[in-house]
Design a protein around this motif. Structure first.
Motif, PDB file in Angstrom:
ATOM      1  N   THR A  34      45.588  63.491   9.873  1.00  0.00           N
ATOM      2  CA  THR A  34      44.433  64.240  10.361  1.00  0.00           C
ATOM      3  C   THR A  34      44.074  63.727  11.746  1.00  0.00           C
ATOM      4  O   THR A  34      43.851  62.517  11.927  1.00  0.00           O
ATOM      5  CB  THR A  34      43.229  64.087   9.416  1.00  0.00           C
ATOM      6  OG1 THR A  34      43.574  64.622   8.129  1.00  0.00           O
ATOM      7  CG2 THR A  34      42.014  64.833   9.960  1.00  0.00           C
ATOM      8  N   LEU A  47      44.412  58.845   9.435  1.00  0.00           N
ATOM      9  CA  LEU A  47      43.311  59.491  10.159  1.00  0.00           C
ATOM     10  C   LEU A  47      43.253  58.931  11.580  1.00  0.00           C
ATOM     11  O   LEU A  47      43.020  57.738  11.776  1.00  0.00           O
ATOM     12  CB  LEU A  47      41.980  59.253   9.444  1.00  0.00           C
ATOM     13  CG  LEU A  47      40.721  59.727  10.177  1.00  0.00           C
ATOM     14  CD1 LEU A  47      40.751  61.243  10.384  1.00  0.00           C
ATOM     15  CD2 LEU A  47      39.468  59.304   9.412  1.00  0.00           C
ATOM     16  N   PRO A  49      43.918  68.542   8.781  1.00  0.00           N
ATOM     17  CA  PRO A  49      45.025  67.770   8.208  1.00  0.00           C
ATOM     18  C   PRO A  49      46.354  68.513   8.353  1.00  0.00           C
ATOM     19  O   PRO A  49      46.409  69.745   8.255  1.00  0.00           O
ATOM     20  CB  PRO A  49      44.616  67.633   6.742  1.00  0.00           C
ATOM     21  CG  PRO A  49      43.788  68.849   6.456  1.00  0.00           C
ATOM     22  CD  PRO A  49      43.083  69.181   7.738  1.00  0.00           C
TER      23      PRO A  49
END
Length: 429
Positions: free
Chosen positions: A21, A41, A27
């Protein structure tokens, strides 16, 4: 996430289960869905740009700074996916190849490890607080690959087995002189003195390690057998029956291999034996990881055997035996990572959150590299003559068994005086 980085992940990750993401909150899934899921992330545009153009350095830096996190799974799982997919011929980014090519070309300049520079490099890593290392090492503070003679061994047992394995290869006899190049916190030198009543000189460039090793020798009453000095191996003038070096050769630098082995040739007696224990690689020579060189081991380099053996030959020495330890260091690092995680709050109290994240990445990436990349450990047995050692390797196993019995007796017996010393390994019946 920018289109370029999406393409890189799509080309790289063919197997595994990776979700990434980006800063936009969208994502993207990569891989074939196999294995444990990992979710990466990327929090900032800055980290996203850096990872796009130089992932080998930018990924660990972003993790250290909190600009990238693993929100499902862990860093080891991410490195598993990365390393298992590397080498599949799918990543062909020209800039990535160019950056890596430049690092290979510059490696000799990065490894000009003069005596002064070598000491500064050592201070960057080995002069960290001894309390930090006590959080994850075994009780003997062995900061090198353990030897798992069987997979059920504890870390302490495997490190003891490592010392016995090396001592057996040295063919050490009671009372002989031993030089330990890169003596660490003194564990191996103390072991050799205890088991063989050897006269050991341990040399290190780390003030922290020297202080700990010297205090340990005093506490064990081995001052008359073991002496530790802050000293560069190039400054040695004495000669020794045996020489050992464990986990130090990675800091010599490819420019200095000839000097290292010329020094060994001069310092080793004609009938002497050396055992060199070092991290190596199965593949051809390459460059040190940018992250490792910048943050963990400045001046460090992991050699290919094709770089080491010619330097031994040119020094007029003989290679009596070579053993490759494949997954032993992966298992060692697995133990270290678990212990570090269990003591993370204590490590953070000594340093800070960024340091802890750096150390987590270092341990996880190192274990993954030993499991899925080309890293290994080699032990090279070196002599001046081809008749110094027995014709077969049977003596190694016999000595290891004797050392195991001696170590067991040492742990259970009451301390003895010099007049009533216990039998050492190698004494005649």
């Amino acid at each position: 996430m920018n289109v370029l980085l999406q393409r890189i992940f799509a080309k790289l990750v063919r197997t595994g289960n990776l979700t990434v993401t980006g800063p936009d909150g969208v994502p993207h899934r990569f891989g074939d869905g196999s294995g444990e899921p990992v979710h990466m992330l990327i929090r900032t545009r800055r980290a996203e740009r850096a990872i796009t153009f130089d992932p080998t350095l930018a990924v660990p830096e972003a993790y250290m700074d909190g600009e990238m996190d693993i929100v499902e799974g862990n860093i080891f799982g991410f490195m598993r996916i990365a390393f298992q997919n590397l080498g599949n011929g799918t990543v062909d980014a020209a800039w990535s190849r160019a950056i890596e090519g430049l690092r290979v070309a510059l490696r000799r300049f990065q490894q000009v490890n003069t005596a002064a520079r070598a000491k500064r490099n050592v201070e960057r890593h080995y002069d960290l607080s001894g309390d930090l290392y006590r959080l994850f090492l075994d009780s003997d503070m062995q900061y090198s690959c353990a030897y798992f003679a069987n997979p059920e061994m504890t870390l302490e047992e495997a490190q003891t087995a490592k010392k016995a394995h090396i001592a057996a290869k040295m063919r050490l006899k009671p009372g002989q002189s031993v030089l330990d190049i890169g003596s660490g916190w003194g564990g191996l030198g103390l072991y050799l003195a205890r088991s063989f009543e050897a006269q050991v000189l341990g040399v290190t460039l780390s003030s922290e390690q020297h202080a700990v090793a010297t205090e340990r020798a005093h506490q064990e009453g081995l001052d008359s057998h073991v002496h530790f000095e802050i000293r560069d191996y190039r400054d040695l003038v004495e000669r020794f029956d045996r020489i050992v070096s464990v986990g130090m050769f990675e800091h010599v630098g490819v420019n200095h291999y000839r000097t290292f082995f010329d020094t060994v040739a001069k310092r080793l007696k004609p009938d002497g034996v050396m055992v060199l224990h070092s991290i190596g690689r199965f593949g051809p020579p390459t460059a040190t990881s940018a992250f490792i060189r910048k943050y963990i081991f400045p001046g460090g380099y992991i050699p290919a055997l094709s770089e080491v053996l010619p330097a031994i030959e040119k020094a007029g020495l003989m290679v009596a035996d070579v053993e490759v330890l494949r997954l032993h260091y992966a298992e060692t690092l697995k133990h270290w990572s678990k212990r570090f995680a269990a003591n993370r709050d204590k490590a953070k109290a000594i340093y800070d959150e960024r340091f802890c994240r750096m150390w987590e990445f270092y341990l996880a990436a190192s274990e993954a590299a030993f499991r899925w990349q080309d890293l290994m450990v080699f032990q090279i047995q070196i002599t001046h003559r081809n008749d110094t050692l027995p014709l077969t390797r049977d003596y190694i196993g016999k000595c290891e068994k004797a050392l195991a019995m001696h170590e067991m007796a040492h742990r259970t017996a009451e301390p003895t005086t010099k007049a009533g010393r216990k039998r050492t390994v190698g004494d005649k019946e």
